[in-house]
Structure formats: C-alpha cells, structure tokens
Scaffold this motif. Sequence first.
Motif, PDB file in Angstrom:
ATOM      1  N   PRO A   1       0.106 -10.866  -6.872  1.00 21.69           N
ATOM      2  CA  PRO A   1       0.982  -9.802  -6.381  1.00 21.69           C
ATOM      3  C   PRO A   1       0.804  -9.539  -4.885  1.00 21.69           C
ATOM      4  N   HIS A   2       1.898  -9.583  -4.160  1.00 23.25           N
ATOM      5  CA  HIS A   2       1.893  -9.249  -2.732  1.00 23.25           C
ATOM      6  C   HIS A   2       2.627  -7.951  -2.462  1.00 23.25           C
ATOM      7  N   TRP A   3       3.682  -7.672  -3.230  1.00 24.78           N
ATOM      8  CA  TRP A   3       4.491  -6.496  -2.923  1.00 24.78           C
ATOM      9  C   TRP A   3       4.712  -5.664  -4.169  1.00 24.78           C
ATOM     10  N   GLY A   4       4.973  -4.387  -3.977  1.00 21.55           N
ATOM     11  CA  GLY A   4       5.187  -3.486  -5.100  1.00 21.55           C
ATOM     12  C   GLY A   4       6.139  -2.368  -4.724  1.00 21.55           C
ATOM     13  N   ALA A   5       6.505  -1.580  -5.718  1.00 15.25           N
ATOM     14  CA  ALA A   5       7.374  -0.428  -5.495  1.00 15.25           C
ATOM     15  C   ALA A   5       7.148   0.572  -6.618  1.00 15.25           C
ATOM     16  N   LEU A   6       7.103   1.844  -6.269  1.00 11.41           N
ATOM     17  CA  LEU A   6       7.010   2.906  -7.256  1.00 11.41           C
ATOM     18  C   LEU A   6       8.408   3.305  -7.714  1.00 11.41           C
ATOM     19  N   ASP A   7       8.512   3.666  -8.989  1.00 12.15           N
ATOM     20  CA  ASP A   7       9.767   4.154  -9.552  1.00 12.15           C
ATOM     21  C   ASP A   7       9.811   5.670  -9.369  1.00 12.15           C
ATOM     22  N   HIS A   8      10.630   6.130  -8.426  1.00  9.10           N
ATOM     23  CA  HIS A   8      10.686   7.546  -8.070  1.00  9.10           C
ATOM     24  C   HIS A   8      11.718   8.323  -8.887  1.00  9.10           C
ATOM     25  N   PHE A   9      12.229   7.735  -9.964  1.00 13.03           N
ATOM     26  CA  PHE A   9      13.301   8.384 -10.714  1.00 13.03           C
ATOM     27  C   PHE A   9      12.872   8.700 -12.141  1.00 13.03           C
ATOM     28  N   VAL A  10      13.430   9.782 -12.653  1.00  8.33           N
ATOM     29  CA  VAL A  10      13.186  10.188 -14.038  1.00  8.33           C
ATOM     30  C   VAL A  10      14.526  10.588 -14.645  1.00  8.33           C
ATOM     31  N   GLN A  11      14.713  10.214 -15.903  1.00  2.32           N
ATOM     32  CA  GLN A  11      15.965  10.504 -16.593  1.00  2.32           C
ATOM     33  C   GLN A  11      15.782  11.707 -17.501  1.00  2.32           C
ATOM     34  N   GLY A  12      16.704  12.664 -17.380  1.00  2.70           N
ATOM     35  CA  GLY A  12      16.638  13.877 -18.182  1.00  2.70           C
ATOM     36  C   GLY A  12      17.323  13.731 -19.522  1.00  2.70           C
ATOM     37  N   PRO A  13      17.243  14.780 -20.370  1.00  5.00           N
ATOM     38  CA  PRO A  13      17.889  14.743 -21.693  1.00  5.00           C
ATOM     39  C   PRO A  13      19.390  14.531 -21.617  1.00  5.00           C
ATOM     40  N   ASP A  14      19.992  14.904 -20.487  1.00  4.20           N
ATOM     41  CA  ASP A  14      21.430  14.716 -20.338  1.00  4.20           C
ATOM     42  C   ASP A  14      21.796  13.294 -19.913  1.00  4.20           C
ATOM     43  N   GLY A  15      20.776  12.445 -19.767  1.00  6.41           N
ATOM     44  CA  GLY A  15      21.022  11.074 -19.370  1.00  6.41           C
ATOM     45  C   GLY A  15      21.138  10.874 -17.874  1.00  6.41           C
ATOM     46  N   LYS A  16      21.082  11.951 -17.110  1.00  5.70           N
ATOM     47  CA  LYS A  16      21.211  11.871 -15.660  1.00  5.70           C
ATOM     48  C   LYS A  16      19.835  11.745 -15.002  1.00  5.70           C
TER      49      LYS A  16
ATOM     50  N   LEU B   1       0.864  -1.183   0.000  1.00  8.08           N
ATOM     51  CA  LEU B   1       0.000   0.000   0.000  1.00  8.08           C
ATOM     52  C   LEU B   1       0.893   1.222   0.000  1.00  8.08           C
ATOM     53  N   GLN B   2       0.666   2.155  -0.926  1.00  8.32           N
ATOM     54  CA  GLN B   2       1.557   3.316  -1.026  1.00  8.32           C
ATOM     55  C   GLN B   2       0.840   4.496  -1.663  1.00  8.32           C
ATOM     56  N   THR B   3       0.947   5.663  -1.045  1.00  6.92           N
ATOM     57  CA  THR B   3       0.444   6.887  -1.676  1.00  6.92           C
ATOM     58  C   THR B   3       1.471   7.378  -2.689  1.00  6.92           C
ATOM     59  N   SER B   4       0.985   8.021  -3.740  1.00  2.63           N
ATOM     60  CA  SER B   4       1.902   8.650  -4.690  1.00  2.63           C
ATOM     61  C   SER B   4       2.556   9.851  -4.007  1.00  2.63           C
ATOM     62  N   PRO B   5       3.759  10.248  -4.423  1.00  4.07           N
ATOM     63  CA  PRO B   5       4.447  11.354  -3.759  1.00  4.07           C
ATOM     64  C   PRO B   5       3.653  12.660  -3.776  1.00  4.07           C
ATOM     65  N   ASP B   6       2.773  12.836  -4.788  1.00  5.34           N
ATOM     66  CA  ASP B   6       1.989  14.068  -4.868  1.00  5.34           C
ATOM     67  C   ASP B   6       0.628  13.924  -4.192  1.00  5.34           C
ATOM     68  N   ASP B   7       0.367  12.786  -3.552  1.00  5.87           N
ATOM     69  CA  ASP B   7      -0.870  12.539  -2.790  1.00  5.87           C
ATOM     70  C   ASP B   7      -2.128  12.509  -3.658  1.00  5.87           C
ATOM     71  N   ARG B   8      -1.985  12.240  -4.945  1.00  8.00           N
ATOM     72  CA  ARG B   8      -3.187  12.139  -5.786  1.00  8.00           C
ATOM     73  C   ARG B   8      -3.776  10.733  -5.797  1.00  8.00           C
ATOM     74  N   PHE B   9      -2.898   9.727  -5.705  1.00  9.46           N
ATOM     75  CA  PHE B   9      -3.358   8.352  -5.871  1.00  9.46           C
ATOM     76  C   PHE B   9      -2.860   7.468  -4.734  1.00  9.46           C
ATOM     77  N   LEU B  10      -3.648   6.445  -4.461  1.00  9.34           N
ATOM     78  CA  LEU B  10      -3.278   5.400  -3.516  1.00  9.34           C
ATOM     79  C   LEU B  10      -3.139   4.110  -4.305  1.00  9.34           C
ATOM     80  N   TYR B  11      -1.943   3.501  -4.249  1.00  8.58           N
ATOM     81  CA  TYR B  11      -1.671   2.271  -4.982  1.00  8.58           C
ATOM     82  C   TYR B  11      -1.670   1.082  -4.015  1.00  8.58           C
ATOM     83  N   THR B  12      -2.190  -0.038  -4.478  1.00  9.05           N
ATOM     84  CA  THR B  12      -2.159  -1.254  -3.685  1.00  9.05           C
ATOM     85  C   THR B  12      -2.182  -2.464  -4.609  1.00  9.05           C
TER      86      THR B  12
END
Length: 631
Positions: free
Chosen positions: A530-545, A447-458
């Motif tokens: 499915p029992h467990w999950g994880a959100l991907d909190h990363f985004v890659q920019g045009p510079d590859g970072k 169970l996890q809220t999105s970082p912006d508090d719009r959605f609840l994932y489970t």
Amino acid sequence: MRLLPSPRPRPSTCLFSVLALACSVVAVAAPTPVAAAPVTTITSTWTSDDGQDFTITNHLRNFPGVDRDAAASHEYLVVWAGDVNAADLESGAGGKLHNLPGAAGEAMDSLGRPHTPAVGPDFLAVIDVQKGAPTYGKVVNTVTVPLAENEPHHMQYEWHRGDTIYAGGLYSDVAFALDATNLPVMTLRGVNLPTDTPCGSVPDAFWTMSDGTAYGTWMGGPNLPGPCTYTNGEVRMGNGFGGAPGSVVLLDRNGRTISESPAATPGMEPVPRECAMTPPVEPRTCANPHGIQLREDLNRMITGDFAQPSVIIEDPLPALPPVDVNMVRRTVRIWDISDRKNPKVVSVSRLPDGPRQTKPSDAENMGFMEVTVTNRPGHKGAFASSMCAGAIYYTPDITVKDPQWREVYDQAAVYRAMNDRAKAGMAGSGAGHHGFADSGCEGSGWLQTSPDDRFLYTVTMGRRAHTAEASDPGTPGIVLSLDIRKLLAAGNDVECKIDTETEAFHGGAEKDCPTVHSVLPVDDPTSGGPHWGALDHFVQGPDGKFAETRDPRRLAYSNYFVARTGWDGDHKVCLVTIDDDHQLSLDRDFKDEYTGEPCVDFNRASWPHGPWGDAKPHSMIFVVPDAAFRD
C-alpha cells in the motif's frame, strides 16, 4: 498538437524533458474487440483557449436486472489508474529494473503469459462501494482521458460535495479537472497543460478549499532551465523539467491556473549543501514539494519536500552507481496563505536526525513525501512522515515563526512488535514463520489525521526479501493507526521525543507519545504494497441520504507506487473496516467480480473501455453523487 497521431514505434520510456507532453500524447491503437457486457459510452469535451478539443469518454456498464436510476443514491470510490505498458516492464537502459531485487517483475500478463503490452488509455475507475448493493465492488464505469501514459498519480486527499476532482499526470505534466456531480458519470471541466505552469512540472497532490478552488504541488522545476518569473513577479533560477525548484499552483474549479508561486525562498534553506541538484544551479534549493495540506482557519499550508523527481523516476536510485543521497530532501515548508493568490513560504525546517544507526539513504529524516495537519479548533499541529524510514515527526504549532519539529514515532517499532507477536505464536502478526527486518527502507506513504484528531492513519509499502542485501528478510506492507490524543492534549508542552535507539524500536518513553491503536498487515508479495489511502468521510442516514462525518468507519488503500522506480505492487484496491473500537480489518465482502477474492484487482484482461489488460491504480477518493446528499 494531435491527440491521437498515427501509430508509430515508441521508446521504452518517456524521459523527463520539455517535450514530456509530446511524449505522453502517443498513439492509442484500437484493441481487438472481445465479448463484454453492454456498455453505454458518454463523452464530454473541453476546448482550450487555442482551440484544441480534449474529450473524456465514460464507459458505463449496464448490469442485467439492476436499476440504473438507483445508482444516483450510491457511494462510489473513484480510482485514478494508468495502463500498464512495455515501458513499465522494461524501464531503464537494458531493462535495469529486471535486475533489481523486488523490482517490477517479468513482462507477463495477468494470466502469466509473456507479452509486451501496448500503450493504452489511462482512466478513472468508478467502483460501487454501496454496501449491500448488487454492484458492490464492481467497476461500474471507466472514464478514459485523452492523453496516454500520464502515469496517473494523485488526486486530492478528500472530496466534499460540489468539489472538482483534480487528477494529475506525473509524466505528462497535465492535470485534469472533472465534475462528479452525476456519478457514476463524469464530465470534463478542464485540462491544465504544461504551458499553464511554466515554473513547475510533475504535478503531485491537491488540496481543495471551501470556495472550490484548490492548491496543487508541482514537484519538479520549470519547463525550461534558467530564470522563471512567477505570477507575483518574483524570479527563481531553476534547472529544468523534473528538477528544482518546484511550485505551488492555485487552480480554479475548471483547472485553470489562477497563480503559480515559488516553493523556493532565497536564503531560507537551512543546510544548502544538502540541496543537491542535477544539473547544478545556484542558489541551491531543496524545494521539491510533494504532499500538501492546509488549515484555512489558520491561514497556513504545509508541504513536504520529497526529492528531485527526475533522478527518482528516470533512473531509480537502487539501479544506479552512487547517486548523491542529498537528491532526497529533509525539509518541510510552511506557507502563509492569507492572500490565497500569493501564498508565501514563511518557514523551511530541516527535520532533525534520528537515533537509529543506519545507512544515509535510510535515515529517519530522508524524503518527506507526506504531511498532514490537525483539524479541530485549538489544535495547530502538523505531522510529517519520511518515505524510506517511516519516521513520523510532529510540531505543535504551524503558526509560529520557527516551528519546532521532533520525531514522535518510528515505524521500526511496529515491525519489532509484529516480530514479537510472531515469535509468541500470535495470529495477525503478518510475519509468517521467519520474521522480518524491523528497520530499513519500508516505503511509508499516505498520512492522514482523522477529522476528530484522535487517530493518525498511514500506510507503508513494505520491502521484499533480499532487497537491501542477501540476508534481508524484508517487511510486509501495513495499514497503521496511531492514537495521538495524548500528544495533542499536551499542547505546546510536548515531551515526546524519539532520541534513543530503544525508543526507535519500542516506541517513545514519554507519556504523551503516540501509541499503536491498530495495525493491519497487507499481503502483497510483489515489489509494492500500500502506497496511498483515503478515508471515507460519508455516512448514510435512515432516509438513505448521505452527510459528512467526523468519525470515518472505512478507508481504502491501493497497492501501487510507480513501476519505473522498481516499486510496483499487485495493483489491488482494498477497503478496510474501522469498527466501533476503531480497529482495522479487511472488508472481505469487497470482492473482485472475476476472481472472487477480497479487493478489486486491476490486473485483468478487459475493462469497460476495452481489452487493454492490467492497470496501475495509484490514488482514490470516496465520492457521493449530488442527488444522494441530504439537503
């Protein structure tokens, strides 16, 4: 203690006891070599205070034509997985699991051949999740740990740059601390042993803080029955390993115990008669903390009480004649963490009964495996989800003395809606042609809220047909997102309350109730899902970072719980795409390199560390090596 003693016969299962560590440190005999891609081994050793050496081994694959230096710019999914062995398939007296509907299954290998799998190394699989890379979806490294049969369980819910990875062993009572700075290679920072947490056992989940330390839940009781003295000098009476009360442990970056704090507070259990314990002790307590999350800015932490773990793992509830249903907990605890080294329980809430008419073990408020907090300034609420019934509860303010909890969503409504779609001939219902039950024990997990508090994932494991009774059509596993914006916008004036059967099966009637935003059926025909999950909190920019984002566009889930409970799974790890409208869809490009099918299948003959056969992937986190971050 000898880490790798001479091979010897072993019992069919490692029972909870103060000898759990000795039970987990079993022989790992060398497998018969098979042809495999070239592998580079890299070891990392940590020495305990008493001079014992603990070594992890990286088995880094060398892919022809792939520049290994490019790996430093990729994002990875780190999966904590256990080796499948005979005890998973023959657990319980007389192999009771085989007689259960929806149980662990026959003793077959991944090719359908009868066998009795030997005990092998548990490991962290490092999977490349860099979209478009030639190694996308491939296991690029397996990092074997020095103790066997840990029953790998949870890591932390999310990883941030510089964090240690904390990985707990449910059976071994051990937590490993690992450094992922130079992924895909990992190094060992430390090992937290049973002697480091004398007042708690059965490590479950972790939450890292901004200073790099972490809190972890030790769900079971003290190593030895009787009184136990915690770091702050307080004393609690416990009934022993795997019992109650559990504790919360503060760990440093190297996995060392800074403090161990009691989850039980005398006189605060709302209904002591519901706190069954075996063996019984007084005062009774329901303190078996499982899920854990916190808000540093509010100085508050929340843990959910799940169950006394010894009765769940030693002898699965469905396999036994009557087990006291009160071994499963109805309570949630909120802690004041102003003093990080001495967190204090400030409220214990017995969550309210629900409106569904069902048997006691499937009641809406049974087994609070997972909890999650809101994230944005101005929001102070938290959610809790019951494992069996999949009911979701909410309180708008975890800082008040007496938090008021209410049921705001019942996953029975999801299944009812999916059935309605199936009857209407709509695609994506997941119900096939026969429909399925819309209530019962579905097995709600992560169970996890999105970082912006719009959605609840489970995620929910689902239930195989005929599990509850002969006429039970079962339910599929699902990944679910709920829109919670109106609920949070209501502040402390929440109106939503699931208090009728109609609302339980069709969604809340009040205007601020959560609504289904997207549901993804999961096709796992085994005993899991499915029992467990994880959100991907990363985004890659045009510079590859890479940088962190508050709008995740991917999540991962795994189809495995704990085999010896009768809830196993098909052992697949999958990626889900979250599109611009935040709808969920399976990433079909994330394929197993051997089967060519979507998802990475952990049922395979061989791994980079050898031909050990099938493995059990329990938890995962997205991680980016330090060199790939934007400074």
